[in-house]
Scaffold this motif. Structure first.
Motif, PDB file in Angstrom:
ATOM      1  N   GLN A 190       0.822  -1.208   0.000  1.00 22.15           N
ATOM      2  CA  GLN A 190       0.000   0.000   0.000  1.00 22.15           C
ATOM      3  C   GLN A 190       0.859   1.262   0.000  1.00 22.15           C
ATOM      4  OE1 GLN A 190      -3.795  -0.018   2.283  1.00 22.15           O
ATOM      5  NE2 GLN A 190      -2.909  -1.809   3.311  1.00 22.15           N
ATOM      6  N   LEU A 191       1.935   1.249   0.784  1.00 17.18           N
ATOM      7  CA  LEU A 191       2.787   2.430   0.857  1.00 17.18           C
ATOM      8  C   LEU A 191       3.542   2.669  -0.446  1.00 17.18           C
ATOM      9  CD1 LEU A 191       4.223   2.193   4.493  1.00 17.18           C
ATOM     10  CD2 LEU A 191       2.402   3.662   3.631  1.00 17.18           C
ATOM     11  N   ALA A 192       3.723   1.639  -1.235  1.00 13.46           N
ATOM     12  CA  ALA A 192       4.384   1.796  -2.530  1.00 13.46           C
ATOM     13  C   ALA A 192       3.444   2.386  -3.576  1.00 13.46           C
ATOM     14  CB  ALA A 192       4.918   0.449  -3.009  1.00 13.46           C
ATOM     15  N   GLN A 193       2.126   2.361  -3.316  1.00 15.42           N
ATOM     16  CA  GLN A 193       1.153   2.794  -4.311  1.00 15.42           C
ATOM     17  C   GLN A 193       0.428   4.093  -3.944  1.00 15.42           C
ATOM     18  OE1 GLN A 193      -1.492  -0.542  -4.675  1.00 15.42           O
ATOM     19  NE2 GLN A 193       0.106  -1.960  -5.343  1.00 15.42           N
ATOM     20  N   LEU A 194       0.293   4.378  -2.663  1.00 15.68           N
ATOM     21  CA  LEU A 194      -0.494   5.526  -2.214  1.00 15.68           C
ATOM     22  C   LEU A 194       0.353   6.793  -2.111  1.00 15.68           C
ATOM     23  CD1 LEU A 194      -2.462   3.736   0.623  1.00 15.68           C
ATOM     24  CD2 LEU A 194      -3.488   4.734  -1.430  1.00 15.68           C
ATOM     25  N   PRO A 195      -0.271   7.985  -2.246  1.00 18.95           N
ATOM     26  CA  PRO A 195       0.452   9.225  -1.957  1.00 18.95           C
ATOM     27  C   PRO A 195       0.789   9.288  -0.469  1.00 18.95           C
ATOM     28  CG  PRO A 195      -1.887   9.657  -2.303  1.00 18.95           C
ATOM     29  CD  PRO A 195      -1.669   8.217  -2.676  1.00 18.95           C
ATOM     30  N   VAL A 196       1.998   9.763  -0.176  1.00 18.31           N
ATOM     31  CA  VAL A 196       2.517   9.696   1.191  1.00 18.31           C
ATOM     32  C   VAL A 196       2.870  11.104   1.682  1.00 18.31           C
ATOM     33  CG1 VAL A 196       4.430   8.870   2.615  1.00 18.31           C
ATOM     34  CG2 VAL A 196       3.387   7.347   0.925  1.00 18.31           C
ATOM     35  N   LEU A 197       2.517  11.379   2.931  1.00 22.57           N
ATOM     36  CA  LEU A 197       2.923  12.597   3.621  1.00 22.57           C
ATOM     37  C   LEU A 197       3.965  12.226   4.667  1.00 22.57           C
ATOM     38  CD1 LEU A 197      -0.616  14.154   4.299  1.00 22.57           C
ATOM     39  CD2 LEU A 197       0.781  14.307   2.239  1.00 22.57           C
ATOM     40  N   LEU A 198       5.014  13.049   4.795  1.00 15.89           N
ATOM     41  CA  LEU A 198       6.110  12.727   5.705  1.00 15.89           C
ATOM     42  C   LEU A 198       6.520  13.949   6.523  1.00 15.89           C
ATOM     43  CD1 LEU A 198       8.483  10.636   3.394  1.00 15.89           C
ATOM     44  CD2 LEU A 198       6.931   9.760   5.155  1.00 15.89           C
ATOM     45  N   PHE A 235      -4.022  17.614   6.684  1.00 14.82           N
ATOM     46  CA  PHE A 235      -3.984  17.470   5.230  1.00 14.82           C
ATOM     47  C   PHE A 235      -4.310  16.030   4.821  1.00 14.82           C
ATOM     48  CE2 PHE A 235      -2.129  21.610   5.262  1.00 14.82           C
ATOM     49  CZ  PHE A 235      -2.339  22.128   3.991  1.00 14.82           C
ATOM     50  N   ALA A 236      -3.857  15.072   5.628  1.00 15.57           N
ATOM     51  CA  ALA A 236      -4.197  13.682   5.337  1.00 15.57           C
ATOM     52  C   ALA A 236      -5.699  13.459   5.442  1.00 15.57           C
ATOM     53  CB  ALA A 236      -3.452  12.754   6.292  1.00 15.57           C
ATOM     54  N   ALA A 237      -6.311  14.012   6.481  1.00 18.79           N
ATOM     55  CA  ALA A 237      -7.748  13.842   6.671  1.00 18.79           C
ATOM     56  C   ALA A 237      -8.546  14.459   5.526  1.00 18.79           C
ATOM     57  CB  ALA A 237      -8.169  14.473   7.999  1.00 18.79           C
ATOM     58  N   GLU A 238      -7.984  15.481   4.876  1.00 16.51           N
ATOM     59  CA  GLU A 238      -8.653  16.112   3.738  1.00 16.51           C
ATOM     60  C   GLU A 238      -8.454  15.337   2.438  1.00 16.51           C
ATOM     61  OE1 GLU A 238     -10.678  18.800   3.681  1.00 16.51           O
ATOM     62  OE2 GLU A 238     -10.613  18.665   5.872  1.00 16.51           O
ATOM     63  N   GLY A 239      -7.707  14.218   2.495  1.00 16.02           N
ATOM     64  CA  GLY A 239      -7.584  13.352   1.326  1.00 16.02           C
ATOM     65  C   GLY A 239      -6.285  13.448   0.570  1.00 16.02           C
ATOM     66  N   MET A 240      -5.294  14.163   1.120  1.00 15.39           N
ATOM     67  CA  MET A 240      -4.051  14.368   0.374  1.00 15.39           C
ATOM     68  C   MET A 240      -3.186  13.117   0.312  1.00 15.39           C
ATOM     69  SD  MET A 240      -1.302  17.456   0.903  1.00 15.39           S
ATOM     70  CE  MET A 240       0.006  17.740  -0.316  1.00 15.39           C
ATOM     71  N   GLY A 241      -3.229  12.282   1.360  1.00 18.19           N
ATOM     72  CA  GLY A 241      -2.399  11.093   1.358  1.00 18.19           C
ATOM     73  C   GLY A 241      -2.429  10.378   2.690  1.00 18.19           C
ATOM     74  N   VAL A 242      -1.537   9.404   2.835  1.00 14.06           N
ATOM     75  CA  VAL A 242      -1.411   8.656   4.083  1.00 14.06           C
ATOM     76  C   VAL A 242      -0.192   9.179   4.834  1.00 14.06           C
ATOM     77  CG1 VAL A 242      -2.536   6.634   3.100  1.00 14.06           C
ATOM     78  CG2 VAL A 242      -0.051   6.809   3.017  1.00 14.06           C
ATOM     79  N   PHE A 243      -0.167   8.961   6.144  1.00 16.13           N
ATOM     80  CA  PHE A 243       0.914   9.548   6.945  1.00 16.13           C
ATOM     81  C   PHE A 243       1.226   8.665   8.148  1.00 16.13           C
ATOM     82  CE2 PHE A 243      -2.831  10.684   9.173  1.00 16.13           C
ATOM     83  CZ  PHE A 243      -2.486  11.021  10.471  1.00 16.13           C
ATOM     84  N   PRO A 244       2.448   8.801   8.690  1.00 13.29           N
ATOM     85  CA  PRO A 244       2.836   8.022   9.866  1.00 13.29           C
ATOM     86  C   PRO A 244       2.405   8.713  11.145  1.00 13.29           C
ATOM     87  CG  PRO A 244       4.710   9.296   9.081  1.00 13.29           C
ATOM     88  CD  PRO A 244       3.574   9.590   8.140  1.00 13.29           C
ATOM     89  N   LEU A 245       2.029   7.918  12.132  1.00 12.52           N
ATOM     90  CA  LEU A 245       1.555   8.483  13.395  1.00 12.52           C
ATOM     91  C   LEU A 245       1.980   7.575  14.535  1.00 12.52           C
ATOM     92  CD1 LEU A 245      -0.157  10.700  14.756  1.00 12.52           C
ATOM     93  CD2 LEU A 245      -2.152   9.241  14.420  1.00 12.52           C
ATOM     94  N   ALA A 246       2.665   8.156  15.516  1.00  9.04           N
ATOM     95  CA  ALA A 246       3.067   7.392  16.691  1.00  9.04           C
ATOM     96  C   ALA A 246       1.831   6.857  17.414  1.00  9.04           C
ATOM     97  CB  ALA A 246       3.893   8.268  17.630  1.00  9.04           C
ATOM     98  N   VAL A 247       1.918   5.632  17.878  1.00 12.42           N
ATOM     99  CA  VAL A 247       0.777   4.977  18.509  1.00 12.42           C
ATOM    100  C   VAL A 247       0.339   5.724  19.760  1.00 12.42           C
ATOM    101  CG1 VAL A 247       0.031   2.867  19.667  1.00 12.42           C
ATOM    102  CG2 VAL A 247       1.403   2.737  17.582  1.00 12.42           C
ATOM    103  N   PHE A 248       1.292   6.257  20.520  1.00 12.85           N
ATOM    104  CA  PHE A 248       0.985   6.926  21.780  1.00 12.85           C
ATOM    105  C   PHE A 248       0.185   8.196  21.503  1.00 12.85           C
ATOM    106  CE2 PHE A 248       2.550   9.240  25.735  1.00 12.85           C
ATOM    107  CZ  PHE A 248       1.750   8.507  26.581  1.00 12.85           C
ATOM    108  N   GLY A 249      -1.061   8.226  21.913  1.00 15.61           N
ATOM    109  CA  GLY A 249      -1.925   9.369  21.701  1.00 15.61           C
ATOM    110  C   GLY A 249      -2.755   9.312  20.439  1.00 15.61           C
ATOM    111  N   ALA A 250      -2.506   8.334  19.550  1.00 17.29           N
ATOM    112  CA  ALA A 250      -3.203   8.282  18.265  1.00 17.29           C
ATOM    113  C   ALA A 250      -4.691   7.991  18.423  1.00 17.29           C
ATOM    114  CB  ALA A 250      -2.563   7.227  17.369  1.00 17.29           C
TER     115      ALA A 250
END
Length: 300
Positions: A190-198, A235-250
């Motif tokens: 999935q990460l190889a195909q989807l737009p990614v935010l970093l 920006f991810a929630a608005e549909g721009m892409g997927v993003f990494p998020l630390a589990v703590f607090g997510a």
């Protein structure tokens, strides 16, 4: 203006509020002649007439209106001082100044600070910025604690104390409308195909993500880079892409923003380091934060 007598200004203020010298004298329990002389002295100092006759009382001239507006601010603040002093003496503020390095998950930071947010009379100040300026502020004792994605540089290590609070697993999230039409597939595919935010390049997590991509032979389609993790999530929630998020607090973000978890990056962690000056080692709120973080890190 250095010769301004604030007692004269106060008498003028009272006369203006009361609308005449007689009522001001009654309020102040002073002779009319004394108050008149004080106001005349103020007018001589300023070089302008401030009051003019109006019926049985007085009215403000244009210059007097300007003086009265400033005097109103000054003496209203003055009247509030006793109450403010009494409150401060009765309940001293518990001050905590925290620096947060760019790119660090703000949700994780909020979760780390949560144990002290209920402290009575807490006065919390948070500064967000690059690590080096925050280290300088910490060295000058303007900050009690810096939360960063990496320990301090070796040149700073002699005067600072650093503890790794946690190594938090990283999940990948994306908006439901971007992912719902896609069949479930392994995270790597999935990460190889989807737009990614970093995070931007100076984030410690960004370096670890790039190493993880390389180890899994992923060439991501990066469409955005962000210093602020909260802005990246927006920006991810608005549909721009997927993003990494630390589990703590997510867990506080994903449901409210209708984000869907793609999966966890095995072996990828966001590190959070607590950096303090040696002088600030015994700050009670900092010690409470560290103790709670140590307990929380056992879950990971």
């Amino acid at each position: 203006m250095s010769g301004l007598n604030y007692r004269h200004l106060y008498y003028f203020w009272v006369v203006a509020k009361e609308g005449g010298f007689a009522r001001a004298a009654q309020r102040l329990d002073m002779a009319i002649q004394t108050i008149t002389a004080q106001v005349k002295a103020l007018e001589q100092t300023l070089g302008y007439q401030l009051l003019k006759p109006a019926g049985r009382g007085v009215a403000l001239t244009e210059a007097g209106q300007a003086a009265f507006a400033r005097a109103e601010t000054i003496f209203q603040l003055g009247e509030a001082i006793p109450e403010a002093v009494a409150q401060a003496a009765a309940a001293p503020a518990a001050r905590l100044a925290v620096g947060v390095s760019d790119g660090l998950s703000k949700l994780a930071v909020h979760a780390l600070l949560q144990p002290v947010l209920g402290a009575p009379t807490l006065r919390l100040t948070c500064h967000d910025g690059e690590v080096e300026p925050l280290m300088a502020e910490l060295a000058l004792h303007r900050l009690d604690l810096v939360l960063a994605s990496q320990p301090p540089a070796r040149s700073d290590s002699q005067r600072l104390v650093s503890d790794r609070l946690m190594a938090c697993p990283v999940d990948w999230y994306g908006p439901a409308r971007l992912l719902k039409a896609r069949p479930r597939a392994p995270l790597v595919e999935q990460l190889a195909q989807l737009p990614v935010l970093l995070p931007t390049a100076h984030s410690g997590l960004r370096t670890r993500i790039e190493r993880w991509f390389e180890a899994h032979h992923i060439v991501p389609h990066v469409v955005g880079e962000f210093e602020d993790s909260g802005l990246m999530a927006l920006f991810a929630a608005e549909g721009m892409g997927v993003f990494p998020l630390a589990v703590f607090g997510a867990d506080r973000l994903a449901p409210s923003w209708r984000l869907r978890c793609l999966g966890r990056s095995a072996g990828l962690y966001e590190e959070i380091h607590a950096i303090r000056s040696r002088r600030g080692l015994h700050h009670p709120l900092v010690k409470q934060i560290l103790a709670a973080a140590a307990e929380a890190s056992l879950r990971f």
